[in-house]
Design a protein around this motif. Structure first.
Motif, PDB file in Angstrom:
ATOM      1  N   ARG A  80       0.805  -1.219   0.000  1.00  0.00           N
ATOM      2  CA  ARG A  80       0.000   0.000   0.000  1.00  0.00           C
ATOM      3  C   ARG A  80       0.840   1.271   0.000  1.00  0.00           C
ATOM      4  O   ARG A  80       0.326   2.359  -0.280  1.00  0.00           O
ATOM      5  CB  ARG A  80      -0.877   0.056   1.261  1.00  0.00           C
ATOM      6  N   LEU A  81       2.119   1.168   0.388  1.00  0.00           N
ATOM      7  CA  LEU A  81       2.870   2.356   0.792  1.00  0.00           C
ATOM      8  C   LEU A  81       4.145   2.572  -0.013  1.00  0.00           C
ATOM      9  O   LEU A  81       4.746   1.623  -0.510  1.00  0.00           O
ATOM     10  CB  LEU A  81       3.235   2.234   2.279  1.00  0.00           C
ATOM     11  N   ASP A  82       4.544   3.825  -0.104  1.00  0.00           N
ATOM     12  CA  ASP A  82       5.860   4.178  -0.620  1.00  0.00           C
ATOM     13  C   ASP A  82       6.810   4.146   0.576  1.00  0.00           C
ATOM     14  O   ASP A  82       6.729   4.988   1.472  1.00  0.00           O
ATOM     15  CB  ASP A  82       5.825   5.572  -1.249  1.00  0.00           C
ATOM     16  N   LEU A  83       7.735   3.184   0.574  1.00  0.00           N
ATOM     17  CA  LEU A  83       8.579   2.952   1.744  1.00  0.00           C
ATOM     18  C   LEU A  83       9.952   3.625   1.634  1.00  0.00           C
ATOM     19  O   LEU A  83      10.847   3.319   2.433  1.00  0.00           O
ATOM     20  CB  LEU A  83       8.763   1.448   1.957  1.00  0.00           C
ATOM     21  N   THR A  84      10.129   4.537   0.693  1.00  0.00           N
ATOM     22  CA  THR A  84      11.438   5.148   0.470  1.00  0.00           C
ATOM     23  C   THR A  84      12.028   5.738   1.746  1.00  0.00           C
ATOM     24  O   THR A  84      13.177   5.458   2.113  1.00  0.00           O
ATOM     25  CB  THR A  84      11.340   6.245  -0.607  1.00  0.00           C
TER      26      THR A  84
END
Length: 411
Positions: A80-84
């Protein structure tokens, strides 16, 4: 070589009730993720694990990241997420604690695109320093060291399913619930034996090795598949087939083994089939033969047409004789060091490291060109014990290294 039996510390007293009461929270939104990142920024260590799917794809599909900050267990809903920024925060924390981090760091490097990590501590490696057992599983370590038993029945379940079942959530949380406690107990015992720094050093070396594997160019992937009996033309074919297989696997997002498995690749290199009829005699999957047989044959023919000066060099020779006149004094030196420093003997010198030492002795090499693992705390062992033991056998080692290995193929 006899393994000294002094690697079994008494079981410590752990407040398992407090560990069992750690709250578990899902991280599904950007706000929840940034709150977790803020928490990570304020602590010195964090325990981690991942769940992913990689049965039918080239790239692993990250499904879940489990995080234990000491006060809370977080289940990060990775798809679900942008983990940068999450990866960046983890890379900057003083200590990331994993158990058997090989595949986890492979995914970390793939997604984070970061330099080699220096803050990794692999508890499985630490357990090996205490027990002499190289592949102790997480549940076994918990049972033997903390007297805690967990259920591993959900390990092969579908981690991309949403919502996860209650059993999956418990399994995922338990993978990090007790990891900080295990880390603390193991580190205390390692420090008591004055070998904690050895484990920290080897964890860093492993993290750097995994980075090299994750970032190496396609044209050097063949090196891991080399066999000493291959000649230069076979090595050229292996190199080109490996590049082709990797490019195709990446483009189609399927495991490289779905294209050519190790056994079939080995047969192709040994037989060098330059026609579909000859290629069909290998164990190459029939569907792959139909789809890609012409391309494989083209690569073999193209390799056969290369001039000698275009072929890759032979790899460094390996010591392949069953006669090892240096074995007893070498084992004695390793056992003495193991007993003195309380480090399991099987962690001191891997076979591939031994071959580097034999090459150094035979060809008067530079010690600074040895693998990095031999230039840390093991350097004293190498310089003061191992090289003096091996040097008297220089002529024998040189003779073996210069004797070609026997091969049954005619190429």
């Amino acid at each position: 070589m006899t393994q000294t039996a002094y690697f079994n510390p008494p079981k410590p007293t752990i407040d398992t009730h407090a560990l069992d009461q750690l709250p578990t929270r899902w991280v599904r939104t950007e706000d929840e993720l940034y709150a977790l990142i803020d928490e990570i920024d304020g602590i010195d260590k964090v325990a981690l694990d991942t769940e992913f799917i990689k049965r039918t794809t080239y790239y692993p599909i990250l499904a879940l990241v489990q995080v234990n900050t000491g006060s809370t267990i977080y289940l990060v809903d990775a798809p679900r997420l942008d983990l940068t920024e999450f990866w960046q925060a983890l890379a900057e924390i003083p200590t990331m604690i994993w158990y058997a981090c090989g595949e986890d760091l492979g995914i970390f490097y793939l997604l984070a695109k970061c330099p080699p990590l220096d803050n990794v501590f692999d508890v499985q490696l630490a357990v090996a320093y205490l027990s002499g057992k190289l592949q102790t599983g997480y549940s076994q370590a918990l049972s033997e060291i903390l007297d805690i038993n967990i259920d591993k029945g959900e390990s092969q379940s579908n981690w991309l399913a949403r919502p996860l079942s209650h059993e999956q959530e418990i399994y995922a949380a338990n993978d990090v619930r007790y990891l900080l406690a295990l880390y603390e107990v193991v580190c205390d015992e390692l420090a008591r034996r004055n070998i904690l720094s050895c484990t920290q050093e080897d964890s860093r070396h492993y993290a750097h090795e995994l980075h090299e594997l994750a970032t190496q160019n396609d044209d050097v992937l063949y090196i891991d598949l080399l066999v000493p009996i291959y000649n230069r033309r076979q090595i050229a074919a292996l190199q080109q087939l490996t590049i082709w297989r990797e490019t195709l696997a990446r483009a189609t997002n399927e495991p490289r083994s779905f294209i050519i498995g190790k056994q079939a690749l080995r047969e192709i290199i040994e037989q060098m089939p330059d026609s579909i009829k000859l290629l069909a005699r290998t164990t190459l999957n029939r569907a792959v033969l139909r789809r890609h047989g012409d391309e494989i044959v083209r690569i073999i023919r193209q390799t056969n047409a290369l001039p000698e000066n275009a072929l890759p060099p032979l790899p460094n020779p390996t010591y392949h004789s069953k006669a090892k006149p240096f074995k007893k004094p070498l084992d004695a030196a390793l056992s003495e060091y193991s007993d003195t420093h309380r480090i399991p003997v099987n962690l001191l010198l891997k076979n591939r490291w031994l071959n580097h030492l034999l090459l150094l002795v035979a060809y008067d090499g530079d010690i600074d060109n040895l693998p990095r693992e031999l230039l840390g705390y093991r350097k004293q062992l190498v310089c003061e014990k191992l090289l003096p033991v091996l040097t008297p056998f220089k002529e024998h080692i040189l003779q073996v290294l210069n004797t070609p290995q026997i091969t049954n193929n005619n190429h």
